[in-house]
Motif scaffolding. Structure first.
Motif, PDB file in Angstrom:
ATOM      1  N   LEU A  96      -4.744  52.692 -22.126  1.00 32.92           N
ATOM      2  CA  LEU A  96      -5.793  53.137 -21.207  1.00 32.92           C
ATOM      3  C   LEU A  96      -6.420  51.954 -20.470  1.00 32.92           C
ATOM      4  N   MET A  97      -6.525  50.814 -21.149  1.00 31.06           N
ATOM      5  CA  MET A  97      -7.023  49.611 -20.474  1.00 31.06           C
ATOM      6  C   MET A  97      -6.073  49.181 -19.363  1.00 31.06           C
ATOM      7  N   ILE A  98      -4.792  49.293 -19.610  1.00 29.64           N
ATOM      8  CA  ILE A  98      -3.806  48.945 -18.581  1.00 29.64           C
ATOM      9  C   ILE A  98      -3.921  49.897 -17.402  1.00 29.64           C
ATOM     10  N   ARG A  99      -4.185  51.177 -17.678  1.00 29.75           N
ATOM     11  CA  ARG A  99      -4.365  52.138 -16.585  1.00 29.75           C
ATOM     12  C   ARG A  99      -5.610  51.794 -15.757  1.00 29.75           C
ATOM     13  N   VAL A 100      -6.667  51.328 -16.401  1.00 34.23           N
ATOM     14  CA  VAL A 100      -7.863  50.903 -15.665  1.00 34.23           C
ATOM     15  C   VAL A 100      -7.524  49.692 -14.811  1.00 34.23           C
ATOM     16  N   TRP A 101      -6.781  48.751 -15.381  1.00 33.81           N
ATOM     17  CA  TRP A 101      -6.399  47.542 -14.660  1.00 33.81           C
ATOM     18  C   TRP A 101      -5.555  47.878 -13.434  1.00 33.81           C
ATOM     19  N   LYS A 102      -4.657  48.869 -13.561  1.00 26.75           N
ATOM     20  CA  LYS A 102      -3.809  49.271 -12.435  1.00 26.75           C
ATOM     21  C   LYS A 102      -4.504  50.257 -11.500  1.00 26.75           C
ATOM     22  N   ARG A 103      -5.748  50.596 -11.802  1.00 29.73           N
ATOM     23  CA  ARG A 103      -6.527  51.557 -11.013  1.00 29.73           C
ATOM     24  C   ARG A 103      -5.879  52.942 -10.980  1.00 29.73           C
ATOM     25  N   GLN A 104      -5.322  53.342 -12.101  1.00 33.31           N
ATOM     26  CA  GLN A 104      -4.736  54.668 -12.229  1.00 33.31           C
ATOM     27  C   GLN A 104      -5.732  55.588 -12.926  1.00 33.31           C
ATOM     28  N   PRO A 105      -5.564  56.898 -12.769  1.00 27.81           N
ATOM     29  CA  PRO A 105      -6.483  57.811 -13.457  1.00 27.81           C
ATOM     30  C   PRO A 105      -6.338  57.699 -14.976  1.00 27.81           C
TER      31      PRO A 105
END
Length: 124
Positions: A96-105
């Motif tokens: 989930l942190m990686i998704r935040v970093w990639k600006r994904q939902p």
């Protein structure tokens, strides 16, 4: 819903989401955000998801501990399952942190729906 000037910057909001997603420790700021009804809509959604994820991990861990204490024959499988559950919790948080970093939902199948339906109705 109040927002502070601190959260107006998208970079600072992303940093706040990273803090929420820290395994175990991020639970407390997420709970505080929901209790105070502060932050953006995304911050509140992530806070609800973090709380459901932490409680489900803790409930699973407690159930496995009760099972471990009540039986002697399944000690090793219970301990392995407990370590697998904890490792999964940390990996999901990292994902989930990686998704935040990639600006994904930020979304998890099943848990996101529970977080939105379950916690969204019962908060003051």
């Amino acid at each position: 819903m109040k927002t502070h000037d601190l959260y107006e910057n998208p970079q600072q909001e992303r940093l706040q989401l990273f803090v929420y997603l820290i395994p175990i420790l991020g639970f407390f700021p997420a709970l505080w955000t929901l209790y105070r009804q502060e932050g953006t809509r995304q911050q509140q959604a992530v806070s609800r998801l973090v709380i459901v994820l932490a409680f489900s991990w803790l409930a699973g861990l407690l159930l496995l501990e009760v099972g471990y204490q009540s039986t002697e024959s399944f000690t090793l499988p219970m301990l392995l399952t407990s370590s697998l559950l904890t490792t999964s919790y940390f990996i999901v948080s990292l994902g989930l942190m990686i998704r935040v970093w990639k600006r994904q939902p930020i979304w998890l199948p099943g848990l996101s729906r529970i977080a939105e339906q379950g916690l969204g109705k019962h908060l003051p």
